[in-house]
Scaffold this motif. Sequence first.
Motif, PDB file in Angstrom:
ATOM      1  N   ASP A  80       0.796  -1.051  -0.106  1.00  0.00           N
ATOM      2  CA  ASP A  80      -0.100  -0.069  -0.004  1.00  0.00           C
ATOM      3  C   ASP A  80       0.903   1.046  -0.163  1.00  0.00           C
ATOM      4  O   ASP A  80       0.542   2.130  -0.894  1.00  0.00           O
ATOM      5  CB  ASP A  80      -0.850  -0.111   1.217  1.00  0.00           C
ATOM      6  N   ALA A  81       2.084   1.276   0.712  1.00  0.00           N
ATOM      7  CA  ALA A  81       2.861   2.446   0.885  1.00  0.00           C
ATOM      8  C   ALA A  81       3.489   2.632  -0.532  1.00  0.00           C
ATOM      9  O   ALA A  81       3.697   3.592  -1.000  1.00  0.00           O
ATOM     10  CB  ALA A  81       3.865   2.196   1.911  1.00  0.00           C
ATOM     11  N   GLN A  82       3.838   1.479  -1.333  1.00  0.00           N
ATOM     12  CA  GLN A  82       4.407   1.554  -2.634  1.00  0.00           C
ATOM     13  C   GLN A  82       3.477   2.287  -3.652  1.00  0.00           C
ATOM     14  O   GLN A  82       3.797   3.039  -4.336  1.00  0.00           O
ATOM     15  CB  GLN A  82       4.877   0.201  -3.156  1.00  0.00           C
ATOM     16  N   ARG A  83       2.220   1.703  -3.466  1.00  0.00           N
ATOM     17  CA  ARG A  83       0.962   2.397  -4.204  1.00  0.00           C
ATOM     18  C   ARG A  83       1.270   3.883  -4.135  1.00  0.00           C
ATOM     19  O   ARG A  83       0.949   4.780  -5.137  1.00  0.00           O
ATOM     20  CB  ARG A  83      -0.095   1.774  -3.736  1.00  0.00           C
ATOM     21  N   LEU A  84       1.143   4.543  -2.831  1.00  0.00           N
ATOM     22  CA  LEU A  84       1.146   5.818  -2.335  1.00  0.00           C
ATOM     23  C   LEU A  84       2.232   6.423  -3.092  1.00  0.00           C
ATOM     24  O   LEU A  84       2.438   7.335  -3.666  1.00  0.00           O
ATOM     25  CB  LEU A  84       1.284   6.056  -0.934  1.00  0.00           C
ATOM     26  N   LEU A  85       3.691   6.075  -2.893  1.00  0.00           N
ATOM     27  CA  LEU A  85       4.849   6.454  -3.444  1.00  0.00           C
ATOM     28  C   LEU A  85       4.731   6.509  -4.665  1.00  0.00           C
ATOM     29  O   LEU A  85       5.359   7.494  -5.304  1.00  0.00           O
ATOM     30  CB  LEU A  85       6.037   5.595  -2.983  1.00  0.00           C
ATOM     31  N   LEU A  86       4.345   5.393  -5.550  1.00  0.00           N
ATOM     32  CA  LEU A  86       4.217   5.593  -6.960  1.00  0.00           C
ATOM     33  C   LEU A  86       3.263   6.816  -7.504  1.00  0.00           C
ATOM     34  O   LEU A  86       3.479   7.313  -8.502  1.00  0.00           O
ATOM     35  CB  LEU A  86       3.906   4.264  -7.538  1.00  0.00           C
ATOM     36  N   ASN A 101      -6.558   0.516 -11.193  1.00  0.00           N
ATOM     37  CA  ASN A 101      -6.732  -1.030 -11.481  1.00  0.00           C
ATOM     38  C   ASN A 101      -6.800  -1.427 -10.044  1.00  0.00           C
ATOM     39  O   ASN A 101      -7.185  -2.877  -9.970  1.00  0.00           O
ATOM     40  CB  ASN A 101      -5.551  -1.771 -12.000  1.00  0.00           C
ATOM     41  N   ALA A 102      -6.787  -0.708  -9.241  1.00  0.00           N
ATOM     42  CA  ALA A 102      -7.155  -1.092  -7.819  1.00  0.00           C
ATOM     43  C   ALA A 102      -8.687  -1.324  -7.266  1.00  0.00           C
ATOM     44  O   ALA A 102      -9.468  -0.529  -7.933  1.00  0.00           O
ATOM     45  CB  ALA A 102      -6.303  -0.305  -6.717  1.00  0.00           C
ATOM     46  N   THR A 103      -8.922  -2.275  -6.445  1.00  0.00           N
ATOM     47  CA  THR A 103     -10.319  -1.940  -5.856  1.00  0.00           C
ATOM     48  C   THR A 103     -10.706  -0.762  -4.983  1.00  0.00           C
ATOM     49  O   THR A 103      -9.778  -0.050  -4.705  1.00  0.00           O
ATOM     50  CB  THR A 103     -10.564  -3.415  -5.017  1.00  0.00           C
ATOM     51  N   THR A 104     -11.833  -0.790  -4.696  1.00  0.00           N
ATOM     52  CA  THR A 104     -12.344   0.475  -4.175  1.00  0.00           C
ATOM     53  C   THR A 104     -11.852   0.486  -2.805  1.00  0.00           C
ATOM     54  O   THR A 104     -11.340   1.478  -2.051  1.00  0.00           O
ATOM     55  CB  THR A 104     -13.762   0.478  -4.148  1.00  0.00           C
ATOM     56  N   ALA A 105     -11.550  -0.784  -2.034  1.00  0.00           N
ATOM     57  CA  ALA A 105     -10.995  -1.128  -0.640  1.00  0.00           C
ATOM     58  C   ALA A 105      -9.622  -0.556  -0.739  1.00  0.00           C
ATOM     59  O   ALA A 105      -9.312   0.007   0.196  1.00  0.00           O
ATOM     60  CB  ALA A 105     -11.352  -2.448  -0.307  1.00  0.00           C
ATOM     61  N   ILE A 106      -8.933  -0.943  -1.666  1.00  0.00           N
ATOM     62  CA  ILE A 106      -7.573  -0.400  -1.766  1.00  0.00           C
ATOM     63  C   ILE A 106      -7.371   0.899  -1.921  1.00  0.00           C
ATOM     64  O   ILE A 106      -6.605   1.438  -1.171  1.00  0.00           O
ATOM     65  CB  ILE A 106      -6.818  -1.468  -2.835  1.00  0.00           C
ATOM     66  N   GLN A 107      -8.057   1.389  -2.747  1.00  0.00           N
ATOM     67  CA  GLN A 107      -7.977   2.904  -2.967  1.00  0.00           C
ATOM     68  C   GLN A 107      -8.377   3.865  -1.761  1.00  0.00           C
ATOM     69  O   GLN A 107      -7.628   4.820  -1.293  1.00  0.00           O
ATOM     70  CB  GLN A 107      -8.936   3.281  -3.780  1.00  0.00           C
ATOM     71  N   GLY A 108      -9.190   3.132  -0.918  1.00  0.00           N
ATOM     72  CA  GLY A 108      -9.506   3.614   0.600  1.00  0.00           C
ATOM     73  C   GLY A 108      -8.369   3.583   1.495  1.00  0.00           C
ATOM     74  O   GLY A 108      -8.133   4.527   2.166  1.00  0.00           O
ATOM     75  N   ARG A 109      -7.786   2.532   1.208  1.00  0.00           N
ATOM     76  CA  ARG A 109      -6.430   2.286   2.262  1.00  0.00           C
ATOM     77  C   ARG A 109      -5.395   3.174   2.087  1.00  0.00           C
ATOM     78  O   ARG A 109      -4.671   3.834   2.754  1.00  0.00           O
ATOM     79  CB  ARG A 109      -6.105   0.970   2.234  1.00  0.00           C
TER      80      ARG A 109
END
Length: 285
Positions: A136-142, A163-171
């Motif tokens: 999740d932190a890698q997602r944010l940094l990217l 491409n992420a789910t709504t739950a992942i985007q929320g995190r």
Amino acid sequence: MQAIADSCGADILHIKGAAVDASLLPTRPEAPADASAEERALPRLSADADILVRPEHLKRFQAALRRHGWQRKTRLYSGGAVEHSEDWSHPELGGADVHIRFPGIRVTPERAFAALWSERQSRDIAGRPCPAPSVDAQRLLLLLHAARNGGPASADVGPPWTNATTAIQGRVRMLAVAFGADVALAGATGRLDEFAHRPEYDLWRLLGQPDADVFDLWVAFVKAAPTALDRVRAILYSIHPKSDRVDHQVGHPANAAEVLRAQASRLGRGALGVIRLARRGATAR
């Protein structure tokens, strides 16, 4: 980088490049449906190694780099929001970008590193276990990187966000709030106008524009600085070219005349920018 960090007892996190989780990479169109994430992923090419170092360990890591033949090309002149990394190079191994902070994150570097370190994972890079941020932190940094390089139009937005789910985007949104990076995240995900009232708004709006005016960016950096001291540093950074930056521009160690020319050029651009700003203000009235 990891071997050097281990030798001197420095905590580092590997970010971007080879450290990125396979699930966050573009996929091969010809990959079979039953292939693993690693088999489907296209490699993420990088010109250098990107390292985030625990701020308290920066000096020992710098000293160890020098002992192993690395040379610093640019340096951190301040701890402010403008400068965030140093460029290092090795005659045989290439380049490394050593970060003390990550652009878009507004909490202190010490607090940000501690939070990332607490959720770290291990990634095998060149046959060596290397600490990297959580997925999740890698997602944010990217996404924060994408906000500075094209915004929502960046190719880096797709795998970690679209491409992420709504739950992942929320995190990821919750993580961005914890790091003070919600405005920067919005700059990558097309929601920036929701934050027009925030002091960072102009900065991320302009960083998403490839043809943004340099003076407008300087003003936005000052406006977005999280503290009064950071604002002073941002002003000084804008008007005073650093000798190592000039060295890079001219391709050799700059002499006094070349540094003075760079100074005059910056002051000239600043003066023109002030005139344009005054004219816009007069027109608005």
